[in-house]
Scaffold this active site. Structure first.
Site, PDB file in Angstrom:
ATOM      1  N   LYS A   1      -6.090  -0.881   4.181  1.00  0.00           N
ATOM      2  CA  LYS A   1      -5.203  -1.236   3.134  1.00  0.00           C
ATOM      3  C   LYS A   1      -5.954  -0.882   2.002  1.00  0.00           C
ATOM      4  CE  LYS A   1      -2.253  -2.785  -0.098  1.00  0.00           C
ATOM      5  NZ  LYS A   1      -1.106  -2.168  -0.369  1.00  0.00           N
TER       6      LYS A   1
ATOM      7  N   CYS B   1       0.150   5.029  -5.589  1.00  0.00           N
ATOM      8  CA  CYS B   1       0.605   3.879  -5.685  1.00  0.00           C
ATOM      9  C   CYS B   1       1.884   3.649  -6.715  1.00  0.00           C
ATOM     10  CB  CYS B   1      -0.456   2.646  -5.599  1.00  0.00           C
ATOM     11  SG  CYS B   1       0.558   1.137  -5.423  1.00  0.00           S
TER      12      CYS B   1
END
Ligand code: RRO
Length: 310
Positions: free
Chosen positions: A44, A130
């Site tokens: 992650k 992101c």
């Protein structure tokens, strides 16, 4: 027949792995990937401090697709560096990927310095895309800032580095971004992150809570955009920058198409979330069946060899 592939100087027994954000937030999840048929894992995306992420519900599945506005929930860089140190000790012949980002340019430098000074010398993926941090634009859509971040990073960073890009939708943007990326000794480019700020409606309402329901789209519906981006960068980047293809993979055929467009490794996001790590055995079997049909014995037999004419 072999599915072996290389990213920079690292070699992998298979050409399929998780996409960052999926099945990779905790040591237990990473371990499940190591124990699966996945080539390796990427963590992650880590930030300097742990983050809780956006309010729930923040992920919604619709058919073979997903929308998420997770908001970068993660355990913090120290957690992933420690996990990697342990995995490297127990699997000395395997290479892994650490994904990182931060929310401001100076902080990106701080986290890259932190990795640089750590005992981890493996592959690093800088996430420039992101779509879900409230109030923060996707860096990969700002060409000047991207170049400045890469300038600063490569002034000291000497381990294998890749960047995770958002999808682009204009040929001039492929040209501009490729021209910037070609200035640097990047090990790889990963295309694409989720298609940012889609809206999925069910029963007359948005399906996720953060950002008025806007979120990154993943799964089968993004495959064609992903393939276009993989192809665009494969044909524009210098040959020593490998491509990792991400987006819309639910079958061995999808993996095959990413490889045909020039990917050296293919990442699985939404479908991994839906099916779990056992998906890698199925994808491997399906890809091998296609290769068998064509008489291919390695991915180099067809990687990048998309035909110009039908
Ligand atoms: O955590 C997220 O919301 C997230 C990230 Br960091 C990303 O890179 N891509 C995405 O779809 N979600």
């Amino acid at each position: 027949m072999t599915l072996k592939t290389n990213i920079g100087n690292d070699s992998f027994d298979s050409c399929m792995m998780n996409a960052s954000g999926v099945w990779c937030s905790t040591v237990d999840e990473l371990e499940a990937l190591i124990d699966s048929k996945a080539a390796t894992f990427v963590t992650k995306t880590a930030t300097l401090a742990p983050r809780e992420g956006n309010p729930l519900p923040r992920v919604h599945h619709f058919g073979p697709n997903s929308i998420n506005s997770s908001g970068l929930p993660n355990e913090g860089i120290d957690y992933y560096l420690e996990a990697l140190a342990n995995f490297e000790a127990t699997h000395p012949n395997r290479a892994f990927f650490l994904s990182v980002t931060e929310l401001a340019e100076d902080q990106i430098e701080t986290i890259m310095q932190r990795v640089h000074q750590s005992d981890y010398h493996g592959l690093v993926e800088l996430n420039l895309s992101c779509p879900n941090v409230i109030g923060k634009p996707q860096v990969g859509y700002d060409f000047e800032t991207t170049a400045r971040i890469l300038d600063r990073t490569f002034s000291y960073f000497d381990q294998p580095l890749g960047v995770k890009l958002p999808p682009y939708f204009d040929l001039s943007h492929f040209d501009q971004m490729a021209e910037i990326l070609n200035r640097y000794p990047l090990t790889y480019v990963n295309s694409i992150n989720s298609i940012g700020n889609g809206l999925v409606i069910e029963q007359d309402a948005v399906t996720i809570a953060p950002k008025q329901g806007y979120g990154g789209l993943g799964g089968a519906i993004i495959k064609q955009t992903a393939l276009a981006n993989v192809r665009a960068f494969y044909t524009r980047l210098k040959s020593d920058i490998a491509i990792i293809g991400t987006g819309g993979v639910t079958s061995g055929r999808d993996v095959f198409e990413h490889l045909l467009c020039g990917a050296s490794m293919v990442q699985v996001g939404t479908a991994l979330l839906q099916e779990g790590p056992a998906i890698f055995a199925r994808l491997e079997e399906e890809l091998k069946a296609i290769m068998d049909e064509y008489g291919y014995t390695s991915i180099d037999d067809f990687k990048g060899k998309l035909k110009d004419t039908i």
